[in-house]
Design an enzyme around this catalytic site. Structure first.
Site, PDB file in Angstrom:
ATOM      1  N   SER A   1       0.846  -1.196   0.000  1.00 19.41           N
ATOM      2  CA  SER A   1       0.000   0.000   0.000  1.00 19.41           C
ATOM      3  C   SER A   1       0.879   1.243   0.000  1.00 19.41           C
ATOM      4  O   SER A   1       2.082   1.179   0.234  1.00 19.41           O
ATOM      5  CB  SER A   1      -0.887   0.012   1.240  1.00 19.41           C
ATOM      6  OG  SER A   1      -0.108   0.303   2.380  1.00 19.41           O
ATOM      7  N   LYS A   2       0.239   2.360  -0.258  1.00 17.23           N
ATOM      8  CA  LYS A   2       0.958   3.634  -0.263  1.00 17.23           C
ATOM      9  C   LYS A   2       1.557   3.903   1.109  1.00 17.23           C
ATOM     10  O   LYS A   2       2.636   4.474   1.223  1.00 17.23           O
ATOM     11  CB  LYS A   2       0.001   4.745  -0.660  1.00 17.23           C
ATOM     12  CG  LYS A   2       0.635   6.126  -0.642  1.00 17.23           C
ATOM     13  CD  LYS A   2      -0.201   7.098  -1.424  1.00 17.23           C
ATOM     14  CE  LYS A   2       0.106   8.560  -1.183  1.00 17.23           C
ATOM     15  NZ  LYS A   2       1.117   8.928  -0.240  1.00 17.23           N
ATOM     16  N   ARG A   3       0.856   3.442   2.140  1.00 16.65           N
ATOM     17  CA  ARG A   3       1.361   3.666   3.493  1.00 16.65           C
ATOM     18  C   ARG A   3       2.718   2.983   3.712  1.00 16.65           C
ATOM     19  O   ARG A   3       3.582   3.516   4.399  1.00 16.65           O
ATOM     20  CB  ARG A   3       0.343   3.203   4.538  1.00 16.65           C
ATOM     21  CG  ARG A   3       0.071   4.295   5.557  1.00 16.65           C
ATOM     22  CD  ARG A   3      -1.174   4.046   6.405  1.00 16.65           C
ATOM     23  NE  ARG A   3      -2.286   3.522   5.641  1.00 16.65           N
ATOM     24  CZ  ARG A   3      -2.932   2.389   5.942  1.00 16.65           C
ATOM     25  NH1 ARG A   3      -2.537   1.659   6.966  1.00 16.65           N
ATOM     26  NH2 ARG A   3      -3.955   1.996   5.225  1.00 16.65           N
TER      27      ARG A   3
ATOM     28  N   GLY B   1       4.995   2.560   1.517  1.00 12.50           N
ATOM     29  CA  GLY B   1       5.973   3.416   0.862  1.00 12.50           C
ATOM     30  C   GLY B   1       6.313   4.622   1.723  1.00 12.50           C
ATOM     31  O   GLY B   1       7.482   4.970   1.895  1.00 12.50           O
ATOM     32  N   ASP B   2       5.288   5.250   2.277  1.00 13.52           N
ATOM     33  CA  ASP B   2       5.514   6.441   3.118  1.00 13.52           C
ATOM     34  C   ASP B   2       6.343   6.074   4.345  1.00 13.52           C
ATOM     35  O   ASP B   2       7.247   6.800   4.741  1.00 13.52           O
ATOM     36  CB  ASP B   2       4.170   7.033   3.568  1.00 13.52           C
ATOM     37  CG  ASP B   2       3.389   7.609   2.397  1.00 13.52           C
ATOM     38  OD1 ASP B   2       4.008   7.829   1.332  1.00 13.52           O
ATOM     39  OD2 ASP B   2       2.171   7.825   2.536  1.00 13.52           O
TER      40      ASP B   2
END
Ligand code: GLU
Length: 520
Positions: free
Chosen positions: A262-264, A266-267
């Site tokens: 998920s994008k999370r 990556g962050d």
């Protein structure tokens, strides 16, 4: 029967930036199409107007341009099967919806959202299907004349697919084999909505794959649950013979832990999940992209290609697009999710970065220098690139071991090339190299050495060599490491004559003097 021409499509919905998983899907379609000399179609599935995000379509096109994934037909490419944007194909879908209605394979349903909600409260695990449809307000329960009247009066309706219960539906999947489910678990999916006069994803997707003569549907695993319905739709239309072959690709998994990437993730771990930087038009939020992070498109392609497939141990992992096209094997894709290894992504970038020809480095270096407020000439930049590639990135340490520096991104170069343009400001006396090479007598020796440099008329690499080499022979003074400290500040960098020639006499002397003052 002659072999069917390979035609594949990548069919994103323009609901935001393209996720890296979508890029992998497009890449696999591309590799497969190219390998078979087939066609690659770019279709925009924008029938859900509520989820439309401005700029998404342009973003996706730009991302593929950057990555070198070329389409043969589609939105922005043209072709004989257009239009390729579903919102421009309304009339086409109307006809096919009507065909299913006329054949009794679909029906009108007038249930309002409130009625459906009430039903859900009444019936546990309510699903609109064979067990419930006869208790609802639809053209199966209402008299035909009333249905006609309601439509004529402009009452809102949807068209639902009539799923016959109790049948085994088999999806032949090139990666997963035969996947069989019982039709009783499927619901009567909405195919069309009168409110916006648009079909839903399922109908538009099937009709377009058929009309665009798509031979293979290669898409993410998340679409596997829709596949039985799609098989039934092909059947209902009488298109089973030309139904595309399916291949559902493995999910991309989180780098650590369970679940899908998920994008999370990556962050949290510091890597992008989008190919290009994305500026959300609504929230203004900026999400990082591989391009802006300093990744090379070849590295991203190579890395993604190996997430869910590999060519076997006898091949190198570093593969060009041409090699990937040759080696790719759809049927050897993994069924299990592929863990997203972002450290490996950086490793690939390093491989591509160091093997780039010098000429391609110059504009990148120029960008870094500008960002750091340094103006210089292309000739100097070429010089720096040459010296860095020879001695800075790959170098031999004091013990004679061949070493490589961890340069994964162009941005990693700045600390390694800073000394070409900026004199060392402070010296670290505790640095091992400094301690070892700056002794009591060094300052005095460096002063003598400065006089030699002063007298050097030809301050080129060769000129310096001719002047300094005999002097070191005569005096036994070995100025190299201390000189390196003066010019670089630490134990790295190119050949000293080359570096001094690059810096010029004045700058070279200034740096030595400064070091003598500070280190004494
Ligand atoms: N529009 C779907 C998507 O956004 C396409 C799925 C498919 O390839 O059938 O991924």
């Amino acid at each position: 029967m002659s072999e069917r021409r390979v035609r594949v499509r990548f069919a994103p919905s323009p609901t935001g930036p393209l996720h890296i998983g979508g890029v992998r899907t497009a890449l696999y379609n591309y590799l497969f199409a190219r390998q078979h000399g087939g066609d690659m179609v770019f279709r925009i599935e924008d029938t859900d107007s509520t989820r439309f995000v401005p700029g998404a379509e342009e973003y996706i096109i730009e991302a593929f341009k950057w990555l070198g994934i070329e389409f043969d037909e589609g939105v922005s490419y043209g072709g004989n099967y257009g239009p390729y944007r579903q919102s421009e194909r309304r009339d086409i879908y109307q006809k096919y919806v009507q065909q299913l209605l006329d054949a009794g394979k679909a029906y009108y349903a007038f249930d309002t959202p409130e009625e459906l909600e009430a039903k859900r409260g009444e019936v546990e695990n309510f699903q609109y299907d064979a067990s419930t449809r006869l208790t609802m307000r639809n053209s199966l329960t209402l008299p035909a004349s009333q249905v006609q009247q309601m439509i004529a009066d402009g009452e809102q309706y949807v068209v639902r697919f009539l799923v016959e219960p109790g049948r085994d539906v088999v999806v032949h999947d090139l990666i997963r084999g035969d996947v069989s489910i019982n039709s009783s678990i499927l619901d009567d999916k909405v195919l069309f909505k009168s409110a916006d006069q648009l079909p839903t994803y399922h109908l538009a997707n099937i009709v377009d794959d058929h009309l665009m003569d798509i031979s293979h549907v290669i898409r993410g695993e998340e679409w596997l649950p829709s596949a039985p319905l799609h098989v039934l739709l092909y059947e209902a239309f009488g298109w089973t013979d030309t139904m595309p072959r399916f291949a559902h690709l493995p999910l991309l998994l989180k780098p650590v832990g369970n679940g899908k990437l998920s994008k999370r993730d990556g962050d949290r771990l510091g890597f992008p999940v989008f190919p290009l930087e994305w500026h959300d038009p609504k929230s203004g939020e900026v999400s990082s992209g591989y391009r802006e992070k300093g990744y090379l498109p070849e590295a991203v392609v190579n890395f993604l290609a190996l997430l869910g497939w590999n060519p076997g141990n006898e091949h190198s992992e570093v593969l060009s697009m041409a090699e990937l096209i040759e080696l790719f094997d759809l049927e050897k894709c993994s069924r299990n999710g592929a863990r997203f290894d972002y450290i490996k992504a950086a490793w690939f970038n390093h491989q591509y970065l160091i093997s780039r020809p010098d000429a391609e480095w110059v504009p990148e270096l120029d960008r870094i220098l500008r960002a750091n407020g340094i103006e210089t000439t292309p000739e100097k930049e070429e010089d720096v690139v040459r010296m860095m590639k020879l001695k800075v990135i790959e170098y031999t340490d004091n013990e004679g071991n061949k070493k490589k520096r961890n340069v994964s991104f162009v941005s990693d170069l700045w600390p390694l090339c800073r000394f070409f343009f900026v004199a060392p400001q402070a010296f670290d006396r505790e640095d091992k190299f400094v301690r070892k090479n700056w002794k009591e007598t060094t300052a005095e020796e460096m002063k003598q050495f400065m006089r030699q440099l002063q007298e050097t008329e030809d301050f080129s690499t060769e000129g310096l060599r001719q002047k300094i080499d005999p002097w070191t022979e005569e005096t036994g003074i070995r100025p190299w490491n201390a000189w390196r400290i003066c010019l670089v500040g630490e134990g790295q960098g190119p050949d000293m004559y080359e570096l001094a020639a690059f810096l010029g006499k004045d700058e070279t002397l200034r740096r030595i003097e400064n070091a003598i003052q500070q280190l004494g």
